[in-house]
Design an enzyme around this catalytic site. Sequence first.
Site, mmCIF file in Angstrom:
data_model
loop_
_atom_site.group_PDB
_atom_site.id
_atom_site.type_symbol
_atom_site.label_atom_id
_atom_site.label_comp_id
_atom_site.label_asym_id
_atom_site.label_seq_id
_atom_site.Cartn_x
_atom_site.Cartn_y
_atom_site.Cartn_z
ATOM 1 N N GLN A 105 27.711 57.411 81.218
ATOM 2 C CA GLN A 105 27.237 58.184 82.360
ATOM 3 C C GLN A 105 27.466 57.388 83.639
ATOM 4 O O GLN A 105 27.053 56.239 83.738
ATOM 5 C CB GLN A 105 25.749 58.481 82.166
ATOM 6 C CG GLN A 105 25.142 59.394 83.211
ATOM 7 C CD GLN A 105 23.658 59.596 82.954
ATOM 8 O OE1 GLN A 105 22.841 58.744 83.315
ATOM 9 N NE2 GLN A 105 23.304 60.695 82.316
ATOM 10 N N TYR A 176 19.188 62.189 91.683
ATOM 11 C CA TYR A 176 20.091 61.143 92.154
ATOM 12 C C TYR A 176 21.045 61.760 93.179
ATOM 13 O O TYR A 176 20.893 62.933 93.552
ATOM 14 C CB TYR A 176 20.836 60.517 90.980
ATOM 15 C CG TYR A 176 19.947 59.659 90.094
ATOM 16 C CD1 TYR A 176 19.228 58.592 90.621
ATOM 17 C CD2 TYR A 176 19.822 59.925 88.736
ATOM 18 C CE1 TYR A 176 18.403 57.802 89.830
ATOM 19 C CE2 TYR A 176 18.996 59.145 87.925
ATOM 20 C CZ TYR A 176 18.294 58.086 88.477
ATOM 21 O OH TYR A 176 17.471 57.309 87.697
ATOM 22 N N ARG A 224 25.797 66.235 83.817
ATOM 23 C CA ARG A 224 24.354 66.334 83.574
ATOM 24 C C ARG A 224 23.710 66.953 84.804
ATOM 25 O O ARG A 224 23.821 66.420 85.913
ATOM 26 C CB ARG A 224 23.759 64.955 83.291
ATOM 27 C CG ARG A 224 22.324 65.016 82.782
ATOM 28 C CD ARG A 224 21.874 63.651 82.291
ATOM 29 N NE ARG A 224 20.596 63.711 81.609
ATOM 30 C CZ ARG A 224 20.441 64.032 80.324
ATOM 31 N NH1 ARG A 224 21.497 64.340 79.603
ATOM 32 N NH2 ARG A 224 19.255 64.054 79.772
#
Length: 361
Positions: A105, A176, A224
């Site tokens: 990731q 994020y 994601r």
Amino acid sequence: MKDKYTHIFEPLTVRTMTIKNRICMMPMGTNYGEQNGEMSFLHIDYYRQRAKGGTGLLIVENANVDFPQGSNGTTQLRIDHDNYLPRLYKFCEDMHRYGTKVSIQINHAGASAMSSRIGGLQPVSASNIPSKTGGATPRPLTKDEILAIVKKYGEAAKRAQTAGFDAVEIHAGHSYLISQFLSPVYNDRTDEFGGSIENRTRFCRMIIDEVRSQIGPHMPIMLRLSADEFVKGGNTLEDTLKYLEKGGRLSKAAAFVGTMLDIKPILTIEHGLVESLDKLRGKKKLLDKLIAKIQDDSDFDAENPKFLIVQSDEDKGQEVCEKLRDEYGEDCIEMYGEFGPLIGTHVGRGAIAILVKIVTE
């Protein structure tokens, strides 16, 4: 076990990556990275135990693409420089010995970064809105800085490919940086990166585009996404459905929204770490629409099917799995119980992962 759970032990092919079974370990922070951002031998051993246990796909926790500005921890992995390749290469070689596929990731923390951990720098974001209560006030990124970060994501993905990873996951959730651009709560820009759905998704589209251009057509890309932010005024499943439509233009990018890129990866839809089954039932129509949108995508390839990873409350895990199986058929794969230690349920958060394969007749 294999007689009882027939589908979970079947292989699954996504582009050129064939996973030996449907057991997938989700990315989660371990604090096992070295202080300099290198993968430690303790870290490698931690994942090795999961590979030995038979996990089909391991997704390594978020690695920083832009140090120090994009860092979200003192022991976070880094993938922003070639000097991190040797340990990452060793990791991939070790996992592959057990027939396990590996993804990593890649992430930029944005406003979630702490000034005290990034050398006193002010965190950056889409706007000057803190991403959490008590968080530092970030400064808005300039257009030139945005373009530079897009490039860093592509460079990080290329390093992952060079190290031997089988897939790469772009972290666009959990508040994020990419999530901050997608969110109407944290993005109040008035330029081409704010306002409309098309503008708020532009940064994410550019990153996926750059990643694909760097790694070529064969390596799977995962995205994601926090499809429901559970924040007043934030993105909901209804909004995510709009992103899947023409306005968002992300569907070809990640089975996620409109006319983006030639990518057929994996979509992670999160239903809240402690969401009840009743809420999941209430959103069944939206799930149906999301799945239908993916199936109707003209870019869909039945030989390389997409699938969803749905997270739900651990206590309701078995009930959720049975409910989804009843409504979506045997291609709903359950991941709980005996497989918990292997798939890496989010420790301390009570979340499990359920893999739902999307197929066409």
